[in-house]
Scaffold this motif. Structure first.
Motif, PDB file in Angstrom:
ATOM      1  N   LEU A 191      17.388  60.991  68.354  1.00  0.00           N
ATOM      2  CA  LEU A 191      18.160  62.207  68.580  1.00  0.00           C
ATOM      3  C   LEU A 191      19.648  61.898  68.667  1.00  0.00           C
ATOM      4  CD1 LEU A 191      17.351  65.081  69.024  1.00  0.00           C
ATOM      5  CD2 LEU A 191      17.410  64.701  71.461  1.00  0.00           C
ATOM      6  N   ILE A 247      12.941  60.545  61.547  1.00  0.00           N
ATOM      7  CA  ILE A 247      14.228  61.157  61.864  1.00  0.00           C
ATOM      8  C   ILE A 247      15.332  60.146  61.628  1.00  0.00           C
ATOM      9  CG2 ILE A 247      15.565  62.358  63.597  1.00  0.00           C
ATOM     10  CD1 ILE A 247      13.149  62.894  65.142  1.00  0.00           C
ATOM     11  N   LEU A 262      20.974  61.225  65.345  1.00  0.00           N
ATOM     12  CA  LEU A 262      21.120  62.432  64.527  1.00  0.00           C
ATOM     13  C   LEU A 262      22.435  63.144  64.809  1.00  0.00           C
ATOM     14  CD1 LEU A 262      17.840  64.436  64.296  1.00  0.00           C
ATOM     15  CD2 LEU A 262      18.961  63.052  62.604  1.00  0.00           C
ATOM     16  N   LEU A 263      22.889  63.053  66.056  1.00  0.00           N
ATOM     17  CA  LEU A 263      24.129  63.743  66.394  1.00  0.00           C
ATOM     18  C   LEU A 263      25.287  63.142  65.603  1.00  0.00           C
ATOM     19  CD1 LEU A 263      23.683  64.206  70.210  1.00  0.00           C
ATOM     20  CD2 LEU A 263      23.330  65.842  68.384  1.00  0.00           C
ATOM     21  N   PHE A 310      13.993  61.863  56.029  1.00  0.00           N
ATOM     22  CA  PHE A 310      12.650  62.277  55.641  1.00  0.00           C
ATOM     23  C   PHE A 310      12.323  61.963  54.193  1.00  0.00           C
ATOM     24  CE2 PHE A 310      11.264  65.709  58.844  1.00  0.00           C
ATOM     25  CZ  PHE A 310      11.660  64.901  59.867  1.00  0.00           C
ATOM     26  N   ALA A 329      11.125  67.776  65.346  1.00  0.00           N
ATOM     27  CA  ALA A 329      10.803  66.441  65.834  1.00  0.00           C
ATOM     28  C   ALA A 329      11.642  66.125  67.073  1.00  0.00           C
ATOM     29  CB  ALA A 329      11.034  65.411  64.746  1.00  0.00           C
ATOM     30  N   ALA A 330      12.877  66.618  67.093  1.00  0.00           N
ATOM     31  CA  ALA A 330      13.743  66.343  68.232  1.00  0.00           C
ATOM     32  C   ALA A 330      13.251  67.060  69.488  1.00  0.00           C
ATOM     33  CB  ALA A 330      15.173  66.761  67.919  1.00  0.00           C
ATOM     34  N   ILE A 348       8.211  76.106  56.769  1.00  0.00           N
ATOM     35  CA  ILE A 348       7.631  76.136  58.112  1.00  0.00           C
ATOM     36  C   ILE A 348       6.165  76.555  58.055  1.00  0.00           C
ATOM     37  CG2 ILE A 348       8.486  78.462  58.561  1.00  0.00           C
ATOM     38  CD1 ILE A 348       8.954  77.599  61.418  1.00  0.00           C
ATOM     39  N   PRO A 360      21.202  69.742  70.323  1.00  0.00           N
ATOM     40  CA  PRO A 360      21.089  69.139  68.991  1.00  0.00           C
ATOM     41  C   PRO A 360      20.952  70.170  67.872  1.00  0.00           C
ATOM     42  CG  PRO A 360      19.652  68.018  70.516  1.00  0.00           C
ATOM     43  CD  PRO A 360      20.216  69.197  71.238  1.00  0.00           C
ATOM     44  N   PRO A 371      23.410  63.686  60.770  1.00  0.00           N
ATOM     45  CA  PRO A 371      22.289  64.631  60.859  1.00  0.00           C
ATOM     46  C   PRO A 371      21.207  64.431  59.796  1.00  0.00           C
ATOM     47  CG  PRO A 371      24.396  65.770  60.838  1.00  0.00           C
ATOM     48  CD  PRO A 371      24.674  64.361  60.518  1.00  0.00           C
ATOM     49  N   ARG A 386      23.646  70.650  65.347  1.00  0.00           N
ATOM     50  CA  ARG A 386      23.901  69.692  64.278  1.00  0.00           C
ATOM     51  C   ARG A 386      22.737  69.602  63.305  1.00  0.00           C
ATOM     52  NH1 ARG A 386      27.809  67.061  62.178  1.00  0.00           N
ATOM     53  NH2 ARG A 386      27.272  64.907  62.543  1.00  0.00           N
ATOM     54  N   ILE A 387      21.527  69.753  63.817  1.00  0.00           N
ATOM     55  CA  ILE A 387      20.373  69.516  62.963  1.00  0.00           C
ATOM     56  C   ILE A 387      19.508  70.758  62.921  1.00  0.00           C
ATOM     57  CG2 ILE A 387      20.283  67.042  63.312  1.00  0.00           C
ATOM     58  CD1 ILE A 387      18.363  67.444  65.525  1.00  0.00           C
ATOM     59  N   ARG A 388      18.712  70.846  61.885  1.00  0.00           N
ATOM     60  CA  ARG A 388      17.878  72.037  61.755  1.00  0.00           C
ATOM     61  C   ARG A 388      16.544  71.675  61.124  1.00  0.00           C
ATOM     62  NH1 ARG A 388      22.391  72.645  58.839  1.00  0.00           N
ATOM     63  NH2 ARG A 388      23.197  74.381  60.041  1.00  0.00           N
ATOM     64  N   LEU A 423      12.597  76.029  65.189  1.00  0.00           N
ATOM     65  CA  LEU A 423      11.239  75.561  65.433  1.00  0.00           C
ATOM     66  C   LEU A 423      11.219  74.620  66.638  1.00  0.00           C
ATOM     67  CD1 LEU A 423       8.346  75.494  64.504  1.00  0.00           C
ATOM     68  CD2 LEU A 423       8.926  73.663  62.943  1.00  0.00           C
ATOM     69  N   PHE A 474      12.929  70.590  60.304  1.00  0.00           N
ATOM     70  CA  PHE A 474      11.964  69.625  60.819  1.00  0.00           C
ATOM     71  C   PHE A 474      12.612  68.583  61.703  1.00  0.00           C
ATOM     72  CE2 PHE A 474       9.839  70.870  56.782  1.00  0.00           C
ATOM     73  CZ  PHE A 474       8.990  71.733  57.414  1.00  0.00           C
ATOM     74  N   TYR A 475      13.850  68.252  61.404  1.00  0.00           N
ATOM     75  CA  TYR A 475      14.534  67.292  62.252  1.00  0.00           C
ATOM     76  C   TYR A 475      14.589  67.837  63.667  1.00  0.00           C
ATOM     77  CZ  TYR A 475      16.147  64.554  58.249  1.00  0.00           C
ATOM     78  OH  TYR A 475      16.204  63.770  57.150  1.00  0.00           O
ATOM     79  N   LEU A 512       7.245  59.898  63.842  1.00  0.00           N
ATOM     80  CA  LEU A 512       8.273  60.942  63.728  1.00  0.00           C
ATOM     81  C   LEU A 512       9.685  60.442  64.001  1.00  0.00           C
ATOM     82  CD1 LEU A 512       6.609  64.176  65.026  1.00  0.00           C
ATOM     83  CD2 LEU A 512       7.282  63.566  62.737  1.00  0.00           C
TER      84      LEU A 512
END
Lengths: 352, 298
Positions: free
Chosen positions: B279, B233, B282-283, B237, A135-136, B93, A124, B286, A127-129, A76, A131-132, B229
């Motif tokens: 971001l 993150i 998150l890396l 959430f 948002a990213a 989604i 990214p 996650p 590593r992430i999927r 997404l 909604f995260y 948002l």
């Protein structure tokens, strides 16, 4: 009886592997292309060409790009407009800095620049999927527009930050009237749509769909996750980048970075939702819907003599309500309706 | 050094306001798995309704407030009934996109009813530097911000009590844990969702009043959702404490970055800095600071 493939036997590998295996589909597509390329430019008014058909085609291309990423690879993204902006501004700079560079090549280079940015911001996704990630991708949206506003080199030090797209001249032939621009856009979009259609049924497309459906499983059976995801980001951004360049060159003429705002990203997202996620045809249907709906609502509001503020708010409401309505009634979009129609035609006139 | 602390405290306090919006997101995401993009629109809707009612009926804030509360509850119930119920069991989604549609609808509705012009909202707290802090520590901090932080704290405490002490709260937590198990033991899922959206509407109202009093009630309020948002993150959430801690971190770092890094790169980095920060975070982790560890199986 019209749409029946009985009696169409495939006797060679080539016939078995073609993009449109059914004769009627091929004929219909050919007819559509002939109408679009010959009859429409002759018949349509300059207003219809430049205000409806050109944006429709450009948005279709952008929607196609997003559909590759979201519909086929399942990532997404809310940063579509940012990739379009990269494509447009990169093309502008390539034409500006390299004298004599053919315009089409500049579009391709613009698309490739967008692809590079897409790969960078696609990292990214490893590593992430979900909604995260969505948002990213907003980070892309804000960061790219900020860069284009703040780095004067990219807009060639224009005081207002607005660029004026150079005239499109290919082999000494200027594309300066609406019908010429329309034909150029049509050619680019037709070729790229055909490529996309072919790509999603190749091994690349299948690996995207495997990752979309369940990435852990796809990885276990040997798809290289990183390569697949980044390729999806690259190809998708390439499409969006070319769409962005066309948006600047064939539609707007003068562009500021703010034209590629979050709102545009959302509109393209709506196109693929309403058109059909994971469908090439859906990108076109959705784009047509989103481009035509405001025109239609405007006409209605005009005939009812509503004040503009009321009309624009009603437009927002109708837009929102339609999206919800579509998701509830037909989550697979207009493309699915078309598919159902084809199934029915196959059986017609006998319903069973 | 004083300046640094002023920026830091100002940032932390504006982070509280982000957290307030983020809590609305968390409430709904945790219990129904819906990423509610319309939260920003709800904040705008709430603030505009409150001001609009005051304008149109010529009543004071204290009469407009209960009316707005009622409107928000009705809105929450209507959303559950009209939008969510037909979409039960759809992929996440799809639900997310439905809330984008919802956001458009609510924005249009709010402006259609009360007009789109910027309005002032007078709360009984003034936006002036606190005299006490200025005298004792020589730091300029807005009284309004401190009040907002207190309100936020109160709200979170109330929500926490609601969740731990009441029957509805227990049901909410059960639903958040496992929909099907909750259904199996006889918890009415749809009623819980309706309650949840109503509560989210009330949280939006509090956020809307505070933000509206700060910046005026205007369309820009809907972008508050975009500010929330990165907070989400960062915090995860599904975690209310995460929303608060995330809000504080984002608020503080954003203001500090704007003041100390901004001038070097040309300013205006407030728009994307939180996202990039979130971001990068998150890396490393996650699922966010307090998010549930994601275990994936085939």
């Amino acid at each position: 009886m019209l749409y029946r493939e009985a009696g169409q036997f495939k006797t060679s590998y080539q016939a078995d592997g073609q993009i449109f295996p059914i004769l009627q589909d091929r004929l219909a597509l050919l007819a559509l292309l002939v109408i679009a390329a010959v009859i429409v430019p002759l018949a349509a008014s300059p207003y219809a060409l430049s205000a409806i058909l050109i944006p429709f085609l450009i948005f279709s291309l952008a929607a196609l790009g997003l559909n590759i990423l979201t519909g086929y690879a399942g990532q997404l993204s809310l940063g579509t407009a940012a990739f379009m902006a990269v494509g447009a501004f990169a093309s502008y700079n390539f034409i500006l800095r390299i004298p004599g560079l053919p315009v089409l090549l500049a579009f391709v280079l613009g698309g490739l620049s967008a692809a590079l940015v897409g790969i960078a911001f696609g990292l990214p996704s490893l590593r992430i999927r979900g909604f995260y990630l969505a948002a990213a991708t907003l980070a892309t949206q804000f960061f790219v527009v900020w860069c284009l506003t703040k780095i004067p080199y990219l807009t060639n030090y224009s005081s207002s930050g607005v660029i004026t797209a150079q005239p499109i001249v290919i082999l000494g032939y200027a594309f300066d009237t609406p019908d010429r621009k329309y034909l150029l856009v049509l050619a680019v979009v037709a070729v790229m749509a055909l490529l996309a259609k072919n790509m999603v049924r190749s091994n690349v497309g299948r690996s995207w769909m495997a990752v979309r459906d369940m990435d852990v499983a796809a990885e276990v059976i040997g798809f290289r996750l990183m390569r697949t995801k980044l390729l999806a980001f690259a190809v998708s951004s390439f499409y969006c980048g070319v769409a962005g360049a066309l948006y600047a060159y064939a539609y707007l003429g003068t562009v500021e970075p703010e034209a590629y705002n979050l709102d545009l990203s959302f509109r393209i997202l709506f196109m693929i939702i309403i058109g059909g996620v994971g469908s090439i045809l859906g990108s076109f249907l959705g784009a047509a819907f989103i481009v035509l709906l405001p025109v239609l609502l405007n006409v209605i509001a005009h005939s009812l003599a509503l004040p503009t503020s009321v009309a624009s708010n009603l437009e927002l409401m109708v837009f929102g309500a339609l999206i919800i309505f579509f998701l509830i009634v037909e989550p697979h979009g207009l493309a699915r309706l078309w598919q159902i129609g084809k199934e029915k035609l196959r059986l017609w006139p006998f319903p069973h | 050094m004083n300046f640094f602390f002023e920026v830091l405290i100002g940032g932390l306090l504006s982070g509280v306001m982000y957290a307030l919006v983020a809590i609305g997101f968390v409430l709904i995401y945790k219990a129904s798995g819906v990423f509610n993009f319309a939260q920003g629109a709800m904040v705008y809707f709430a603030a505009l309704t409150c001001v609009g009612v005051m304008d149109k009926l010529g009543v004071s804030l204290w009469i407009a407030l209960p009316i707005t509360v009622a409107v928000m509850i009705v809105l929450g119930l209507a959303i559950e009934r009209v939008v969510l119920r037909p979409l039960v069991n759809q992929p996440e989604i799809t639900l997310f996109m439905a809330t984008i549609g919802l956001a458009f609808f609510i924005e249009g509705l709010a402006q259609l009813m009360f007009g789109a012009q910027v309005r002032r909202l007078e709360l009984p707290i003034e936006d002036v530097p606190s005299q006490y802090l200025m005298d004792h520590y020589n730091i300029l901090v807005s009284q309004f911000d401190i009040m907002a932080a207190l309100v936020c704290g109160l709200l979170v405490t109330t929500l926490a009590l609601l969740f731990s002490k009441t029957k509805v709260g227990r049901a909410l937590r059960a639903v958040a844990d496992d929909h099907q198990a909750a259904l199996a033991v006889g918890i009415p899922l749809q009623r819980i969702w309706a309650v949840l959206w109503a509560v989210a509407g009330l949280v939006a109202l509090v956020a809307g009043l505070l933000w509206g009093a700060r910046n005026g009630v205007q369309f820009a309020l809907t972008f508050v959702a975009l500010k929330a948002l990165p907070v989400l993150i960062l915090g995860g959430f599904t975690s209310m404490p995460g929303a608060i801690v995330g809000g504080l971190i984002i608020g503080a770092s954003e203001k500090l970055a704007e003041v100390y890094i901004g001038p070097i790169v040309g300013g205006g980095i407030e728009g994307w800095f939180p996202y990039v920060l979130a971001l990068l975070f998150l890396l490393v982790r996650p699922e966010g600071l307090f998010g549930e560890k994601i275990i994936r199986r085939i």
